[in-house]
Design a protein around this motif. Structure first.
Motif, PDB file in Angstrom:
ATOM      1  N   ILE A   1       4.894  13.440   0.608  1.00  0.00           N
ATOM      2  CA  ILE A   1       4.340  12.192   1.145  1.00  0.00           C
ATOM      3  C   ILE A   1       4.041  12.299   2.644  1.00  0.00           C
ATOM      4  O   ILE A   1       2.974  11.866   3.098  1.00  0.00           O
ATOM      5  CB  ILE A   1       5.272  11.001   0.844  1.00  0.00           C
ATOM      6  N   PRO A   2       4.957  12.848   3.466  1.00  0.00           N
ATOM      7  CA  PRO A   2       4.624  12.946   4.894  1.00  0.00           C
ATOM      8  C   PRO A   2       3.341  13.735   5.158  1.00  0.00           C
ATOM      9  O   PRO A   2       2.548  13.371   6.050  1.00  0.00           O
ATOM     10  CB  PRO A   2       5.850  13.662   5.484  1.00  0.00           C
ATOM     11  N   ALA A   3       3.112  14.806   4.393  1.00  0.00           N
ATOM     12  CA  ALA A   3       1.896  15.607   4.583  1.00  0.00           C
ATOM     13  C   ALA A   3       0.660  14.824   4.167  1.00  0.00           C
ATOM     14  O   ALA A   3      -0.398  14.923   4.799  1.00  0.00           O
ATOM     15  CB  ALA A   3       1.994  16.910   3.782  1.00  0.00           C
ATOM     16  N   VAL A   4       0.773  14.038   3.100  1.00  0.00           N
ATOM     17  CA  VAL A   4      -0.351  13.193   2.672  1.00  0.00           C
ATOM     18  C   VAL A   4      -0.664  12.167   3.757  1.00  0.00           C
ATOM     19  O   VAL A   4      -1.829  11.943   4.107  1.00  0.00           O
ATOM     20  CB  VAL A   4      -0.020  12.495   1.339  1.00  0.00           C
ATOM     21  N   LYS A   5       0.371  11.565   4.300  1.00  0.00           N
ATOM     22  CA  LYS A   5       0.202  10.568   5.358  1.00  0.00           C
ATOM     23  C   LYS A   5      -0.513  11.169   6.569  1.00  0.00           C
ATOM     24  O   LYS A   5      -1.471  10.591   7.102  1.00  0.00           O
ATOM     25  CB  LYS A   5       1.567  10.019   5.774  1.00  0.00           C
ATOM     26  N   GLU A   6      -0.074  12.346   6.970  1.00  0.00           N
ATOM     27  CA  GLU A   6      -0.675  13.002   8.133  1.00  0.00           C
ATOM     28  C   GLU A   6      -2.103  13.451   7.829  1.00  0.00           C
ATOM     29  O   GLU A   6      -3.019  13.269   8.640  1.00  0.00           O
ATOM     30  CB  GLU A   6       0.169  14.193   8.545  1.00  0.00           C
ATOM     31  N   GLY A   7      -2.309  14.027   6.649  1.00  0.00           N
ATOM     32  CA  GLY A   7      -3.617  14.561   6.307  1.00  0.00           C
ATOM     33  C   GLY A   7      -4.693  13.495   6.213  1.00  0.00           C
ATOM     34  O   GLY A   7      -5.860  13.739   6.575  1.00  0.00           O
ATOM     35  N   LEU A   8      -4.321  12.307   5.739  1.00  0.00           N
ATOM     36  CA  LEU A   8      -5.290  11.217   5.608  1.00  0.00           C
ATOM     37  C   LEU A   8      -5.285  10.290   6.814  1.00  0.00           C
ATOM     38  O   LEU A   8      -6.075   9.333   6.851  1.00  0.00           O
ATOM     39  CB  LEU A   8      -4.998  10.413   4.333  1.00  0.00           C
ATOM     40  N   GLY A   9      -4.405  10.547   7.786  1.00  0.00           N
ATOM     41  CA  GLY A   9      -4.350   9.713   8.983  1.00  0.00           C
ATOM     42  C   GLY A   9      -3.939   8.282   8.703  1.00  0.00           C
ATOM     43  O   GLY A   9      -4.474   7.349   9.307  1.00  0.00           O
ATOM     44  N   LEU A  10      -2.971   8.103   7.802  1.00  0.00           N
ATOM     45  CA  LEU A  10      -2.551   6.759   7.407  1.00  0.00           C
ATOM     46  C   LEU A  10      -1.432   6.255   8.311  1.00  0.00           C
ATOM     47  O   LEU A  10      -0.524   7.003   8.671  1.00  0.00           O
ATOM     48  CB  LEU A  10      -2.063   6.761   5.951  1.00  0.00           C
ATOM     49  N   SER A  11      -1.509   4.984   8.640  1.00  0.00           N
ATOM     50  CA  SER A  11      -0.403   4.341   9.338  1.00  0.00           C
ATOM     51  C   SER A  11       0.700   4.037   8.317  1.00  0.00           C
ATOM     52  O   SER A  11       0.497   4.155   7.099  1.00  0.00           O
ATOM     53  CB  SER A  11      -0.867   3.036   9.988  1.00  0.00           C
ATOM     54  N   ASP A  12       1.867   3.640   8.816  1.00  0.00           N
ATOM     55  CA  ASP A  12       2.952   3.281   7.901  1.00  0.00           C
ATOM     56  C   ASP A  12       2.521   2.147   6.969  1.00  0.00           C
ATOM     57  O   ASP A  12       2.831   2.162   5.769  1.00  0.00           O
ATOM     58  CB  ASP A  12       4.191   2.860   8.693  1.00  0.00           C
ATOM     59  N   GLY A  13       1.813   1.175   7.526  1.00  0.00           N
ATOM     60  CA  GLY A  13       1.386   0.039   6.724  1.00  0.00           C
ATOM     61  C   GLY A  13       0.400   0.424   5.641  1.00  0.00           C
ATOM     62  O   GLY A  13       0.494  -0.030   4.498  1.00  0.00           O
ATOM     63  N   ARG A  14      -0.563   1.286   5.985  1.00  0.00           N
ATOM     64  CA  ARG A  14      -1.558   1.710   4.989  1.00  0.00           C
ATOM     65  C   ARG A  14      -0.925   2.610   3.931  1.00  0.00           C
ATOM     66  O   ARG A  14      -1.277   2.543   2.754  1.00  0.00           O
ATOM     67  CB  ARG A  14      -2.716   2.421   5.696  1.00  0.00           C
ATOM     68  N   LEU A  15       0.017   3.438   4.348  1.00  0.00           N
ATOM     69  CA  LEU A  15       0.722   4.263   3.367  1.00  0.00           C
ATOM     70  C   LEU A  15       1.509   3.385   2.394  1.00  0.00           C
ATOM     71  O   LEU A  15       1.555   3.669   1.188  1.00  0.00           O
ATOM     72  CB  LEU A  15       1.676   5.226   4.068  1.00  0.00           C
ATOM     73  N   SER A  16       2.104   2.315   2.907  1.00  0.00           N
ATOM     74  CA  SER A  16       2.883   1.438   2.032  1.00  0.00           C
ATOM     75  C   SER A  16       2.009   0.792   0.959  1.00  0.00           C
ATOM     76  O   SER A  16       2.482   0.516  -0.149  1.00  0.00           O
ATOM     77  CB  SER A  16       3.583   0.352   2.862  1.00  0.00           C
ATOM     78  N   VAL A  17       0.725   0.569   1.261  1.00  0.00           N
ATOM     79  CA  VAL A  17      -0.195   0.036   0.250  1.00  0.00           C
ATOM     80  C   VAL A  17      -0.343   1.021  -0.907  1.00  0.00           C
ATOM     81  O   VAL A  17      -0.285   0.649  -2.088  1.00  0.00           O
ATOM     82  CB  VAL A  17      -1.573  -0.264   0.877  1.00  0.00           C
ATOM     83  N   ALA A  18      -0.510   2.293  -0.573  1.00  0.00           N
ATOM     84  CA  ALA A  18      -0.638   3.320  -1.616  1.00  0.00           C
ATOM     85  C   ALA A  18       0.652   3.446  -2.420  1.00  0.00           C
ATOM     86  O   ALA A  18       0.616   3.571  -3.656  1.00  0.00           O
ATOM     87  CB  ALA A  18      -1.004   4.658  -0.980  1.00  0.00           C
ATOM     88  N   LEU A  19       1.799   3.399  -1.750  1.00  0.00           N
ATOM     89  CA  LEU A  19       3.073   3.506  -2.453  1.00  0.00           C
ATOM     90  C   LEU A  19       3.314   2.278  -3.326  1.00  0.00           C
ATOM     91  O   LEU A  19       3.907   2.378  -4.410  1.00  0.00           O
ATOM     92  CB  LEU A  19       4.215   3.685  -1.453  1.00  0.00           C
ATOM     93  N   LEU A  20       2.846   1.125  -2.874  1.00  0.00           N
ATOM     94  CA  LEU A  20       2.954  -0.079  -3.691  1.00  0.00           C
ATOM     95  C   LEU A  20       2.093   0.040  -4.946  1.00  0.00           C
ATOM     96  O   LEU A  20       2.466  -0.438  -6.024  1.00  0.00           O
ATOM     97  CB  LEU A  20       2.535  -1.301  -2.876  1.00  0.00           C
ATOM     98  N   ALA A  21       0.933   0.705  -4.824  1.00  0.00           N
ATOM     99  CA  ALA A  21       0.076   0.933  -5.993  1.00  0.00           C
ATOM    100  C   ALA A  21       0.807   1.783  -7.025  1.00  0.00           C
ATOM    101  O   ALA A  21       0.717   1.531  -8.237  1.00  0.00           O
ATOM    102  CB  ALA A  21      -1.232   1.607  -5.567  1.00  0.00           C
ATOM    103  N   PHE A  22       1.544   2.795  -6.565  1.00  0.00           N
ATOM    104  CA  PHE A  22       2.336   3.612  -7.488  1.00  0.00           C
ATOM    105  C   PHE A  22       3.390   2.760  -8.187  1.00  0.00           C
ATOM    106  O   PHE A  22       3.570   2.845  -9.413  1.00  0.00           O
ATOM    107  CB  PHE A  22       3.001   4.762  -6.740  1.00  0.00           C
ATOM    108  N   ALA A  23       4.101   1.935  -7.412  1.00  0.00           N
ATOM    109  CA  ALA A  23       5.134   1.079  -7.999  1.00  0.00           C
ATOM    110  C   ALA A  23       4.536   0.102  -9.005  1.00  0.00           C
ATOM    111  O   ALA A  23       5.104  -0.124 -10.088  1.00  0.00           O
ATOM    112  CB  ALA A  23       5.860   0.316  -6.887  1.00  0.00           C
ATOM    113  N   ALA A  24       3.373  -0.478  -8.670  1.00  0.00           N
ATOM    114  CA  ALA A  24       2.720  -1.405  -9.594  1.00  0.00           C
ATOM    115  C   ALA A  24       2.318  -0.693 -10.886  1.00  0.00           C
ATOM    116  O   ALA A  24       2.451  -1.237 -11.992  1.00  0.00           O
ATOM    117  CB  ALA A  24       1.485  -2.020  -8.925  1.00  0.00           C
ATOM    118  N   GLY A  25       1.841   0.539 -10.762  1.00  0.00           N
ATOM    119  CA  GLY A  25       1.498   1.311 -11.947  1.00  0.00           C
ATOM    120  C   GLY A  25       2.716   1.587 -12.807  1.00  0.00           C
ATOM    121  O   GLY A  25       2.653   1.490 -14.047  1.00  0.00           O
TER     122      GLY A  25
END
Length: 409
Positions: A29-53
């Protein structure tokens, strides 16, 4: 090797790949965050999508498992687990990452229910408690996945190559398991008794003519409303357990570093102790449940968890806190597997729906528990907030009678 032993091996492989897939994703996850230039807030959106799935998969799959049999859902879901682990590593932005994680989460949640339902079938055929051992193998898979992800990261291997490598390995494990998966599931009207239930007649433990089928809490299984409430209660107990697991994962290191003044390296020992002791506890949990019964195991487990973490918080020394997290993990290790077995035994013909209810409710504890602890910590401090899982562990101990096998007077 007989069919039940082969089934146990196959289902164990599925639990292993399930844990490894999640472990390797978490490690990258940290490498994905860095590679896509995501902030903590934007990363949390993606992680929430996983949880919703995950929740969507867990809620929707129960009826499919009961209608077609756990093995017919288990194998396709296990194969897709490996395939769909790959797209998050190929994502080029928040939207594609969120979609990929939602789809992966849906299959992950589906596999969660199907593999636990199949494990309950293997356990029923085996005739003795073995559910905790499956969850121990899941813990090992998670550990191996995290280590593998860390090795790839230190070697400078890209996220895409990491997930492709592990994903294809998971596909091969699922394909190997498919030949041995236990395909027997109780058809409607099957009179075989699941682990944790019995026929109650006129004699203690007996099932003479006119005996009434009882579920593992001693309630007549002919009452759908009662079954539903019982399953919701089991889900609430699992919530209490997973709040503790989430607290260990998210707050143990922070507590040791910020509240007890340890280094970042030493702070990691809290969760390490928790995870190691949880895995060891699951390997001995089946034998303990077979010897002493699930009621005694759950009661002792809850009290041990509460006493361990509580003592660590009171004594305050870093070593005591680390030991406390270890005892907390040991105490919680067997609780969820015992309640999954009990849920599947309430009505074996609808084990998928039962597990869907309990697991999906319980998963909320893992998602929301750490958030609630963090919110409380902002008001009263983290050390005080960590008494929440201590209190919940006491509730777990008090809930033990809910799965007591009933005996006629």
């Amino acid at each position: 090797m007989d069919r039940v032993r082969r089934g146990r091996v196959a289902t164990s492989l599925i639990f292993l790949l399930f844990g490894a897939a999640l472990g390797v994703w978490t490690a990258r996850i940290p490498a994905v965050k860095e590679g896509l230039g995501l902030s903590d807030g934007r990363l949390s959106v993606a992680l929430l999508a996983f949880a919703a799935g995950c929740i969507a998969g867990m809620v929707l799959v129960g009826r499919l498992t009961d209608r077609f049999g756990s093995s017919r859902v288990l194998i396709p879901a296990a194969l897709l687990e490996g395939v769909l682990l790959i797209p998050p590593g190929l994502s080029d932005g928040l939207v594609t990452l969120s979609v990929a994680l939602f789809v992966f989460g849906t299959v992950h949640g589906t596999l969660n229910i199907a593999m636990n339902a199949n494990a309950a079938e293997v356990e029923r055929e085996r005739g003795r408690p073995i559910m905790s051992s499956f969850h121990a193998i899941y813990s090992i898979g998670g550990f191996l996945g995290a280590i593998l992800g860390s090795v790839f990261a230190h070697a400078g291997v890209s996220v895409a190559v990491t997930l492709i490598s592990v994903g294809l390995t998971a596909v091969m494990l699922a394909a190997a398991a498919s030949a041995w998966v236990l395909r027997s599931s109780p058809p409607p009207g099957d009179e075989r008794e699941p682990v944790g239930t019995e026929l109650v007649g006129t004699e203690p433990g007996g099932g003479g003519p006119g005996g009434t089928r009882r579920d593992s809490a001693g309630r007549g299984s002919a009452r759908p409303g009662g079954r539903r409430m019982l399953l919701v209660f089991y889900g609430i107990v699992v919530v209490c357990t997973l709040v503790g697991e989430g607290a260990a994962a998210d707050w143990s290191a922070v507590h040791l570093r910020d509240e007890r003044g340890t280094s970042e390296g030493a702070a990691a020992y809290g969760y390490a102790a928790f995870a190691i002791m949880m895995t060891l506890g699951r390997f001995v949990g089946d034998r303990a449940a077979g010897r002493f019964g699930p009621v005694a195991v759950i009661r002792a487990s809850g009290l041990l968890a509460a006493a361990g973490l509580g003592a660590g918080l009171v004594l305050a020394h870093p070593v005591a806190v680390i030991a406390g997290w270890g005892l907390f993990g040991l105490g919680l290790s067997c609780v969820a597997p015992q309640f999954f077995t009990a849920a599947a035994g309430v009505d074996p013909r609808r084990a998928g729906q039962a597990l869907s209810t309990v697991v999906s409710i319980g998963y909320l504890g893992f998602l929301l528990g750490p958030i609630a602890i963090g919110a409380v910590a902002t008001v009263v401090g983290l050390t005080t907030a960590l008494w929440i899982p201590v209190v919940l562990a006491i509730f777990v101990a008090a809930s033990a009678r809910s799965i007591r096998p009933s005996r006629a007077a």
